[in-house]
Design an enzyme around this catalytic site. Sequence first.
Site, PDB file in Angstrom:
ATOM      1  N   GLU A 138       4.612  -8.080  -2.147  1.00  0.00           N
ATOM      2  CA  GLU A 138       4.286  -7.088  -1.115  1.00  0.00           C
ATOM      3  C   GLU A 138       4.994  -7.414   0.188  1.00  0.00           C
ATOM      4  O   GLU A 138       4.978  -8.561   0.639  1.00  0.00           O
ATOM      5  CB  GLU A 138       2.765  -7.085  -0.917  1.00  0.00           C
ATOM      6  CG  GLU A 138       2.166  -5.721  -0.793  1.00  0.00           C
ATOM      7  CD  GLU A 138       2.315  -4.887  -2.063  1.00  0.00           C
ATOM      8  OE1 GLU A 138       3.176  -3.989  -2.069  1.00  0.00           O
ATOM      9  OE2 GLU A 138       1.580  -5.128  -3.022  1.00  0.00           O
ATOM     10  N   SER A 145       2.615  23.942  -4.436  1.00  0.00           N
ATOM     11  CA  SER A 145       1.941  22.839  -5.120  1.00  0.00           C
ATOM     12  C   SER A 145       0.627  23.340  -5.695  1.00  0.00           C
ATOM     13  O   SER A 145      -0.050  24.160  -5.069  1.00  0.00           O
ATOM     14  CB  SER A 145       1.664  21.701  -4.145  1.00  0.00           C
ATOM     15  OG  SER A 145       0.786  20.763  -4.741  1.00  0.00           O
ATOM     16  N   GLY A 196      -2.013   9.279  -0.884  1.00  0.00           N
ATOM     17  CA  GLY A 196      -2.395   8.321   0.153  1.00  0.00           C
ATOM     18  C   GLY A 196      -3.191   7.136  -0.350  1.00  0.00           C
ATOM     19  O   GLY A 196      -3.833   6.442   0.426  1.00  0.00           O
ATOM     20  N   ALA A 197      -3.161   6.878  -1.665  1.00  0.00           N
ATOM     21  CA  ALA A 197      -3.926   5.761  -2.223  1.00  0.00           C
ATOM     22  C   ALA A 197      -3.052   4.518  -2.378  1.00  0.00           C
ATOM     23  O   ALA A 197      -3.477   3.509  -2.918  1.00  0.00           O
ATOM     24  CB  ALA A 197      -4.518   6.157  -3.576  1.00  0.00           C
ATOM     25  N   ASP A 250       9.485   1.630  -4.340  1.00  0.00           N
ATOM     26  CA  ASP A 250       8.720   2.704  -4.973  1.00  0.00           C
ATOM     27  C   ASP A 250       9.596   3.576  -5.862  1.00  0.00           C
ATOM     28  O   ASP A 250       9.248   3.883  -7.002  1.00  0.00           O
ATOM     29  CB  ASP A 250       8.051   3.572  -3.907  1.00  0.00           C
ATOM     30  CG  ASP A 250       7.125   2.755  -3.026  1.00  0.00           C
ATOM     31  OD1 ASP A 250       6.825   1.602  -3.388  1.00  0.00           O
ATOM     32  OD2 ASP A 250       6.703   3.271  -1.979  1.00  0.00           O
ATOM     33  N   THR A 293       7.983  -7.687   0.615  1.00  0.00           N
ATOM     34  CA  THR A 293       9.175  -8.499   0.342  1.00  0.00           C
ATOM     35  C   THR A 293      10.410  -7.606   0.226  1.00  0.00           C
ATOM     36  O   THR A 293      11.523  -8.085   0.372  1.00  0.00           O
ATOM     37  CB  THR A 293       9.006  -9.287  -0.972  1.00  0.00           C
ATOM     38  OG1 THR A 293       8.460  -8.407  -1.964  1.00  0.00           O
ATOM     39  CG2 THR A 293       8.093 -10.484  -0.786  1.00  0.00           C
ATOM     40  N   SER A 316       2.530   8.660  -4.068  1.00  0.00           N
ATOM     41  CA  SER A 316       2.604  10.059  -4.498  1.00  0.00           C
ATOM     42  C   SER A 316       3.808  10.751  -3.866  1.00  0.00           C
ATOM     43  O   SER A 316       4.387  11.661  -4.453  1.00  0.00           O
ATOM     44  CB  SER A 316       1.318  10.792  -4.114  1.00  0.00           C
ATOM     45  OG  SER A 316       1.160  10.881  -2.713  1.00  0.00           O
ATOM     46  N   SER A 317       4.210  10.317  -2.671  1.00  0.00           N
ATOM     47  CA  SER A 317       5.347  10.957  -2.009  1.00  0.00           C
ATOM     48  C   SER A 317       6.655  10.651  -2.738  1.00  0.00           C
ATOM     49  O   SER A 317       7.483  11.540  -2.945  1.00  0.00           O
ATOM     50  CB  SER A 317       5.429  10.514  -0.542  1.00  0.00           C
ATOM     51  OG  SER A 317       5.628   9.124  -0.423  1.00  0.00           O
TER      52      SER A 317
END
Length: 386
Positions: free
Chosen positions: A37, A71, A126-127, A176, A39, A131-132
Site C-alpha cells: 500500500e 449508468s 468509494g469502497a 488499480d 508503494t 470502481s472508477s
Amino acid sequence: MTTTTDTSALAERFQETFGTAPDGVWQAPGRVNLIGEHTDYNEGFVLPFAIDKTAKVALRLRNDATVRLLSTFGGHGLVETSLEGLEPGSGQGWSRYPLGVAWVLKERGITVPGFDLLLDSDVPLGAGLSSSHAIECAVITALNELTDAGLNAEELVLETQRAENIFVGAPTGIMDQSASLRGAKGHAVFLDCRDQHVDLVPFDAESAGLVLLVIDTKVSHSHADGGYASRRASCELGAEVLGVTALRDVGVEDLEEASGVLDETTLRRVRHVVTENDRVLQTVELLGSHGPASIGLLLDASHASMRDDFEISCPELDLAVEAAKTHGAIGARMTGGGFGGSAIALTPVRQEQQVRDAVVRAFAQAGFTEPDIFTVTPAAGALRLA
Ligand code: ADP
Ligand code: MG
C-alpha cells in the site's frame, strides 16, 4: 446497491435506450490489493488482484462527436456532451471517466468518434475497490478495439493513468488499472511499479480452505485527498533527503542510517514504504513456497505499519481488522488508499460466519454504521463479453 445484469440484458437495455444495438459489450473488474500500500508511486511493488465484481459497458461508436452516457446505477440521468473542445477538468460526475479515456486517446493522435455507452457495474463505489478504474478500463478496452488503436497492455495502463491524473485530476498510480487490465483468474498481479513488469502469482485461497472477506466500512475515502497528497509529499521529501530517485531504492537495512537524517514524521512515512515493499516480496515468495495460508502475519504487519507509521487507517478499519483476527481470521489489513474504504480478512472457510458475525457485532457496539461484508476471488482482467 448496484445491479448485475447479464450481457444480453445489457445489450437489450442499450437497444431500448439508444435505439440501436451496441457494437459490443466489454467488462473490467475492480481490484483488491492483497498487500503493498502506497508503494506504487514510490516505484515499488504491489500485489493486487482483479476481483469477481466488474464494470460492464455496452458501447457503440457514432459518426459525429456526440457522447451519450447512461449508468444503471440509481439517480444518474443520461449525460449528453461532445468530444469537441474536451479538455482536462471537463465533465462532471462519472462522465469524467469515459470522457477522460476518450481525451487521452485523442491526445495520442487516435481518431475517436463520439459514442453511446451504457454502464452497469457491481463494483461498490468509494469502497476502495476502484470502481472508477473499472469504468476507465472497460471503456479504454472497448475504444482501443473499436478504433483499432492497437495499444498494448502497458500502454493502456499508462493512458488510463493519464486520464485519471490529468483529466479527472486524481493523483493515482498504476496499480488499480494494472490489476484490472492484466489480472487473471486464480492469480494475484505482482507488479513492479518502476518498469511495469508483471508476474502472475498463483493465489488460490479456495483450494487452501480459505476465503478472502472484504469488509466495507462504509466510511467514504473521498474526503481523503489532502491525506493522500501529504503522504506523497512526505515520500518525495524522504527520497530527496536520502538522495535516491524513489523510496524503492531504500532497503530495510538502510533504515537505521535514515533515522539519523530524517525528521521523526518523515522517518515513519519512509519506514512504512520500505518495510511494505519488503513485505510484498516476502508475500510473493511465501505464496510460491507455502501457499495462501502462510501470509497471515505479513497482512497483520502491513496493517500495523499503515496504522502506526503511515497513519492512514481509521477507527472503523482498525476495529474491522481487530474483530476479524480475534474471531478466526489468519490475517487482516486495511486495503486501498486508506482513511476509510475496506479491510480484507483472510479467513478459514469454517470460521467465515463467526468472523462476519463478530465484525457486525463489534461495529454495532461501537455505534458505527453496519459494514457490508462479502467475499472476493481472483478473477479475469478486462475482456470483451459480446
Ligand atoms: P473508488 O474508485 O475507490 O470506488 P472513486 O471515488 O475513485 O472511488 O470513484 C467513485 C466514483 O466512480 C463515483 O463517485 C462515480 O462517479 C463513479 N462510479 C463508480 N461506479 C459507478 C456506477 N455504477 N455508475 C456511475 N458512476 C459510477
Ligand atoms: Mg477510484
